[in-house]
Design a protein around this motif. Structure first.
Motif, short mmCIF file in Angstrom:
data_model
loop_
_atom_site.label_atom_id
_atom_site.label_comp_id
_atom_site.label_asym_id
_atom_site.label_seq_id
_atom_site.Cartn_x
_atom_site.Cartn_y
_atom_site.Cartn_z
N LYS A 211 0.82 -1.21 0.00
CA LYS A 211 0.00 0.00 0.00
C LYS A 211 0.85 1.27 0.00
CE LYS A 211 -3.90 2.11 2.47
NZ LYS A 211 -4.88 1.94 3.56
N GLU A 215 0.48 4.19 -2.76
CA GLU A 215 0.10 5.54 -2.34
C GLU A 215 1.13 6.56 -2.81
OE1 GLU A 215 -0.39 5.07 1.88
OE2 GLU A 215 -2.59 4.97 1.70
N SER A 218 0.74 7.02 -6.63
CA SER A 218 -0.49 7.76 -6.94
C SER A 218 -0.34 9.24 -6.64
CB SER A 218 -1.66 7.17 -6.16
OG SER A 218 -1.84 5.80 -6.47
N LYS A 227 -4.33 1.03 -10.45
CA LYS A 227 -3.94 0.71 -9.08
C LYS A 227 -5.08 0.08 -8.29
CE LYS A 227 -5.31 5.29 -7.42
NZ LYS A 227 -5.96 5.67 -8.68
N LEU A 229 -5.41 -0.13 -3.86
CA LEU A 229 -4.70 0.10 -2.60
C LEU A 229 -4.92 -1.03 -1.61
CD1 LEU A 229 -5.43 3.91 -2.13
CD2 LEU A 229 -3.27 2.86 -2.82
N ASP A 230 -6.13 -1.56 -1.56
CA ASP A 230 -6.47 -2.59 -0.57
C ASP A 230 -7.29 -3.70 -1.22
OD1 ASP A 230 -6.92 0.20 1.37
OD2 ASP A 230 -5.51 -1.35 2.00
#
Length: 426
Positions: A211, A215, A218, A227, A229-230
């Motif tokens: 992550k 981040e 991005s 992308k 993230l989670d």
């Protein structure tokens, strides 16, 4: 070119990639497939040399105190090398998406209007640990007619260099520009900053890692980023449900492998199914050492399960991606509450409903705002290979361009084409 001068070096890499992308976009399918088959042959022939390079990375990683699970992700075993070689052959056997014209329709004016699939151009791939990603990214770039700039993690530098060299040899053997696949030859983090901020050379960035990496990319990128993230993936057990099927699928979604982004992290159970379902899945999780972080209703039903590791869920647990033998568990009053919970706390990656109610299944597909939604199937199927894409370069939770597993088509775009016979607009 001296990699220590980051700005000049990355401009050199970008210029070469842009020129190679032009050639790759026009390359015949046969040449691209020849390059992929040549790459597969070279991977198998050079297994010993690749393992030698990989061993240097492994020794350096252990000396640096890298945790053993992370060291394990660096390994290039003979089986891993053969697997990526087989992947190259599978991609070579797939239809070439480039140049395909679809939706061709004749207009009243006489013109025919359709859409042609074309390469994106140049993509940058930033990834950590696993050196097999070098071959996966390169093979997809070749088949889709793109050029790519690869920036692997410093912990796999020797392995990635050896692999990238084989890719460039295979491209040259097939008469294609070796610069179509380039590996950034410096571990300086400033190179990543330049790569994501060169719109004159790079059309797309694909980060693949933790992550914090995604981040950072991005936040700094000046070009589009694919992308996610989670991976807070949900399994919702509806009422009515086939109890045996629900137990089997929930178990697979959570415990088949804990670390992937498509493993289930949250379990929602309709209150009508909870008394029969929760104690039985609780026993399965207890036997496998999975901790259950529960709301009050779920905990009350799980208290009597022998060996169960129970904890009270916090608000943060509903949105957590554990990547570990931990799962949040909540009893919901209705289908609507389940969907609302998923859309609020989920990561828009993959969510599944287990149900015997067709209307609920169809509503779940329409109303859950995720890249992959499933009915009566494990979330672990959210994968490019399982979807028949041949391979994937990543998973996107964005809504524009690519969504879900990104394969060959995700590395292409569509442009409008008009076929006429001398028509003019009146």
């Amino acid at each position: 070119m001296d990699p220590s001068d980051i700005s000049a070096y990355m401009a050199h890499v970008g210029t070469a990639a842009r020129a190679a992308a032009t050639a790759m976009a026009a390359a015949p399918s046969a040449a691209k497939d020849d390059a992929l088959r040549a790459l597969a042959a070279r991977l198998r022939a050079q297994t010993a040399a690749l393992r030698t390079a990989n061993e240097r990375d492994l020794q350096a990683a252990r000396a640096a105190g890298l945790a053993e699970p992370l060291v394990d992700r660096l390994k290039l075993t003979p089986q891993a090398i053969d697997t990526v070689a087989e992947g190259c052959e599978q991609i070579a056997a797939m239809p070439d998406p480039v140049g395909e014209i679809t939706e061709l329709k004749r207009r009243p004016s006489g013109i025919a209007v359709g859409r042609m699939r074309v390469p994106l151009g140049v993509f940058g791939m930033i990834y950590e640990s696993r050196p097999n990603v070098t071959i996966e990214a390169a093979s997809l770039a070749i088949k889709s007619g793109n050029a790519c700039i690869l920036r692997g993690g410093s912990e796999a530098l020797q392995s990635n260099r050896a692999l990238a060299e084989l890719v460039q040899q295979a491209l040259a053997e097939a008469g294609l520009p070796p610069e179509a696949v380039q590996l950034v030859q410096t571990t300086d983090r400033a190179a990543v900053g330049r790569l994501v901020a060169m719109p004159e050379y790079v059309d797309l960035i694909i980060p693949r890692g933790g992550k914090s990496l995604i981040e950072r990319i991005s936040a700094e990128a000046r070009v589009p980023v694919i992308k996610h993230l989670d991976g807070n993936c949900h399994v919702y057990v509806d009422d009515p449900v086939d109890l045996e099927m629900a137990l089997r699928v929930t178990d697979n979604a959570k415990t088949q492998k804990y670390s992937p982004c498509n493993a289930a992290e949250s379990l929602l159970v309709h209150r009508g199914a909870a008394p029969a379902f929760l104690p039985r899945i609780g026993a399965v999780f207890a036997a496998k050492g999975v901790q259950m972080r529960c709301d009050a209703a779920a905990r009350a039903l799980l208290e009597g399960v022998a060996g169960a590791d129970l904890a009270d869920a916090t608000e943060a647990d509903w949105a957590e991606e554990y990547l570990a033998p931990v799962i949040s568990v909540k009893v919901v009053a209705s289908f609507d509450e389940a969907v609302a919970h998923i859309n609020r706390y989920g990561s828009h990656h993959t969510d599944a409903i287990l149900t015997r109610e067709h209307a609920h299944a169809m509503r779940f597909l329409r109303e859950v705002d995720s890249a992959s939604v499933m009915v009566n199937a494990s979330t672990r199927f959210a994968d490019g290979f399982e979807y028949g894409l041949g391979a994937e370069i990543g998973i996107s939770t964005d809504k524009f361009h690519a969504r879900g597993p990104v394969g060959l088509e995700g590395l292409t775009s569509l442009k409008w084409v008009v076929l006429g016979q001398g028509e003019g607009r009146g």
